[in-house]
Design an enzyme around this catalytic site. Structure first.
Site, PDB file in Angstrom:
ATOM      1  N   ASN A 177      -7.617   1.831  11.989  1.00 55.92           N
ATOM      2  CA  ASN A 177      -6.371   1.659  11.239  1.00 55.92           C
ATOM      3  C   ASN A 177      -6.462   2.496   9.974  1.00 55.92           C
ATOM      4  O   ASN A 177      -6.953   2.046   8.929  1.00 55.92           O
ATOM      5  CB  ASN A 177      -6.148   0.179  10.917  1.00 55.92           C
ATOM      6  CG  ASN A 177      -5.869  -0.612  12.171  1.00 55.92           C
ATOM      7  OD1 ASN A 177      -4.782  -0.508  12.749  1.00 55.92           O
ATOM      8  ND2 ASN A 177      -6.862  -1.358  12.648  1.00 55.92           N
ATOM      9  N   GLU A 178      -5.981   3.721  10.123  1.00 52.25           N
ATOM     10  CA  GLU A 178      -6.083   4.683   9.034  1.00 52.25           C
ATOM     11  C   GLU A 178      -5.073   4.350   7.943  1.00 52.25           C
ATOM     12  O   GLU A 178      -4.176   3.517   8.157  1.00 52.25           O
ATOM     13  CB  GLU A 178      -5.825   6.091   9.587  1.00 52.25           C
ATOM     14  CG  GLU A 178      -6.828   6.544  10.646  1.00 52.25           C
ATOM     15  CD  GLU A 178      -8.232   6.805  10.100  1.00 52.25           C
ATOM     16  OE1 GLU A 178      -8.560   6.321   8.992  1.00 52.25           O
ATOM     17  OE2 GLU A 178      -9.015   7.483  10.792  1.00 52.25           O
ATOM     18  N   PRO A 179      -5.187   5.001   6.762  1.00 49.82           N
ATOM     19  CA  PRO A 179      -4.236   4.748   5.685  1.00 49.82           C
ATOM     20  C   PRO A 179      -2.798   4.809   6.203  1.00 49.82           C
ATOM     21  O   PRO A 179      -2.438   5.702   6.985  1.00 49.82           O
ATOM     22  CB  PRO A 179      -4.508   5.892   4.704  1.00 49.82           C
ATOM     23  CG  PRO A 179      -5.956   6.198   4.911  1.00 49.82           C
ATOM     24  CD  PRO A 179      -6.220   5.963   6.370  1.00 49.82           C
TER      25      PRO A 179
END
Ligand code: F6R
Length: 672
Positions: free
Chosen positions: A210-212
């Site tokens: 879950n990237e930025p």
């Protein structure tokens, strides 16, 4: 039971050792806790390694945080949390649903769980697992697949029934991914939800992938990987161009649905993001910060990953501290830097206005404090690091270039002052050689045989075979043993040339090639008795009076950390034989010690700095662009020069003499 102020609940899954540590800290631990100075990191005395309390609760964090003295302790803690839960559920006839991560962080936890299964009968037959993520596209058998990683690292060694294992499938065609992800969510639900979710944290602050920008209610889905994440994976894939652009991951919402969460962070490279996740407001930019909303999440970190927390950096700002000389030194350097005033110009009101009145009360008066710290720093500046008597010295270099990068100036100085200086290269560093470099050397061998009319056929055939092995390798595949030998040779000849530049002849070089490194892969074996025996043999043969060791807690692949552990074990082995050298630690290419940590600073003149740079240049295979630059794109010689000049500037700003450059060292203390 809850320890007041911490938010940590001591239910029966908290190991009793930690439970009792917290209890011994008093009911309001946040009033009484003593924060270990960062020096504790740099002085890994054997004593503290074996007897120190297992964990400290960090103050001022928005998620309960336990800091352990090293990665091994974190592994043991997390494995015990898993073990306690499984045993509790097993005895109640219940199954245990675990959420599992991959990556370098959890490997030690998996090793510990395997040990508990093998030696302590921990039964996994009623365990169901859901892995967080998988690259897409990714074949199940690929060396890069998380499926294969999990099989080899964990599942093949415990008794989890195959049908209980769930991992996102990287072979699903794009059109079916959405349905697959939905089914994954249903499977978690059907299993009764996740009891315990273990997480790592990426340098982008991601949990799972879950990237930025990932919202808190996101569910299992396909995502695009952040460039930083791809750069971090580059070493496993032998180049970031080989890292997939996408991955399937459980969402933030899926993760937050777990009843209990333990998130692990190890190493200094995680320290900045750990601080953001724990001390800054919740934000989609750092998805780990969403854990602040979870009712039962805990960060389990080593001291290196905790090192940028306010409680570690400036503990006097977050509560009462028990002052000691290292903390006093740290506070004064902080005050001097904050006010941009040399140490000896700090005044009483500077202390009072910056929350250091307790320091004055406990250790004052002001003039005594500033003079003490000034004298300590001044006394640490040392132009004859091995004294006046000729000594035998061994510099242990984890990779073939750490010696000159980190202490090339000191190496030259020691030689120049007539000491008998040896260098021991602990690993070959062969995985960090580019293929094109190996091919160039093979061309050289071919041409050499032709020019001198030597028996060319066998040489040509061998070169042909090796070139073929390199050029037909699938992107990201391992090298053959023979190609690795060529790469080893390249690094060996470079190290020999570099050592000569700082005055150390070939006859004083020892290429140890420790077995733990000889996997041909980025991932290494744990240290074995054989590694320790090789080092011990050298210490016995040479009987050095002084040795230098890379005291790194974190380098991109952990090689320095492993080398330091092997060294410490070897020193323990030879101690009863009366071999007790003075041990100085230096930092590898990635960082310098902070000024409050440095116990000895060796000055570099412009001429010595030039010699150091010339030595670094000899490591041609690491020039222009290193295969594994870590998180810093600068070339090693630039880093080395800037680092030595920066330390000199810091000393000068503190009001100490002005040098061109300084190399910093920390003494290994404790009973060996
Ligand atoms: C892996 C995962 C990632 C990693 C994170 C840290 O399944 O979901 O979030 O936990 O990227 O990776 P390492 O442990 O390699 O530093």
């Amino acid at each position: 039971m809850t320890v007041e102020g911490s938010g940590i609940k001591h239910d029966d899954v908290l190991p009793s050792s930690i439970h009792s540590t917290l209890l011994s800290m008093g009911p309001r631990y946040n009033m009484a806790i003593e924060i270990a100075p960062r020096n504790a990191l740099s002085q890994p005395s054997l004593d503290s390694m074996t007897h120190a309390p297992p964990a400290q609760c960090m103050r001022h964090t928005k998620v309960p945080t336990l800091a352990f003295k090293n990665a091994r302790e974190v592994d043991r803690y997390v494995a015990t949390v898993v073990e306690s839960l499984i045993r509790k559920n097993n005895s109640a006839g219940l199954r245990t649903v675990l959420g599992l991560p991959t990556g370098s962080t959890p490997i030690g936890v998996y090793r510990e769980l395997i040990r508990l299964h093998r030696d302590k009968g921990l039964d996994f037959s009623n365990v169901v697992t859901f892995n967080l993520d998988e690259y897409w596209p990714m074949g199940k058998e690929s060396i890069h697949s998380y499926r294969r990683f999990m099989q080899e690292t964990f599942f093949d060694h415990v008794n989890i029934p195959a049908e209980n294992v769930h991992i996102p499938d990287g072979t699903i065609p794009l059109g079916d991914v959405e349905a697959f992800c939905e089914a994954y969510e249903h499977a978690i639900e059907k299993a009764g939800g996740i009891d315990l979710q273990i997480l790592g944290i990426g340098r982008t602050g991601h949990i799972g992938f879950n990237e930025p920008g990932s919202p808190p209610d996101s569910r299992t889905r396909m995502v695009t990987l952040d460039p930083v994440t791809r750069q971090d994976a580059a070493s496993d894939f032998f180049g970031d161009e080989n890292v997939p652009l996408q991955a399937m991951t459980m969402g933030v919402g899926t993760i937050l649905g777990a009843r209990k969460i333990v998130i692990i962070a190890l190493g200094e490279h995680k320290a900045p993001i750990v601080r953001r996740a724990l001390e800054e407001p919740i934000s989609e930019e750092v998805t780990a910060s969403f854990l602040q909303t979870h009712r039962d999440a805990t960060f389990a970190v080593d001291l290196a990953a905790a090192s940028e927390l306010t409680a570690m950096q400036t503990p006097w700002l977050v509560g009462a501290v028990r002052w000691n000389p290292p903390l006093e030194k740290r506070a004064l350097i902080w005050l001097s830097q904050k006010l941009k005033k040399p140490l000896l110009k700090l005044e009483a009101r500077d202390f009072v206005e910056h929350r250091l009145h307790d320091l004055v009360r406990d250790c004052g008066p002001t003039e005594a404090i500033r003079q003490r710290v000034f004298n300590d720093l001044l006394g640490g500046i040392c132009t004859r690091p091995a004294g006046n008597e000729r000594q035998k010295i061994i510099v242990f270099s984890p990779h073939p270039d750490d010696d000159v990068i980190s202490m090339g100036g000191t190496l030259w100085t020691l030689n120049d002052q007539g000491h008998d200086v040896h260098i021991a290269y602990m690993t070959s560093g062969n995985i960090a050689v580019f293929d094109h470099d190996a091919l160039r050397h093979l061309d050289y061998v071919r041409e050499f045989h032709t020019i001198f009319g030597m028996d060319t056929e066998p040489a040509q055939a061998l070169c042909e075979k090796l070139s073929h092995a390199i050029t037909t390798k699938q992107s990201g595949d391992f090298d053959t043993e023979e190609v690795l030998n060529v790469k080893t040779l390249i690094r060996k000849t470079e190290a020999t040339a570099a050592a000569k530049t700082v005055g150390v002849g070939e006859e004083k070089l020892h290429f140890l090639e420790l077995p733990f490194y000889r996997t041909g892969k980025v991932s290494k074996r744990p240290i074995s008795d054989e590694d320790v025996a090789i080092i011990a043999r050298l210490l016995r043969e040479q009987r050095p009076g002084q040795i230098y060791v890379a005291g790194d807690l974190s380098d991109p692949h952990g090689t320095h950390r492993v080398c330091a552990q092997a060294m410490i074990r070897a020193l323990e082995v030879v101690k009863p034989e009366g071999i007790v050298p003075e041990v100085w630690l230096y930092r590898g290419a990635w960082q310098e010690y902070e000024p409050h940590e440095i116990e000895r600073a060796v000055p570099l003149s412009p001429e010595v700095m030039l010699r150091k740079k010339l030595a670094i240049f000899k490591h041609e295979s690491q020039k222009d662009k290193a295969l594994f630059p870590g998180h810093d794109e600068r070339e090693f010689w630039v880093r080395a020069e800037e680092r030595a000049k920066k330390t000199a500037r810091i000393y000068n700003d503190l009001g100490l003499p002005e040098y061109y450059g300084l190399e910093g060292f920390v003494r290994l203390s404790g009973q060996l």
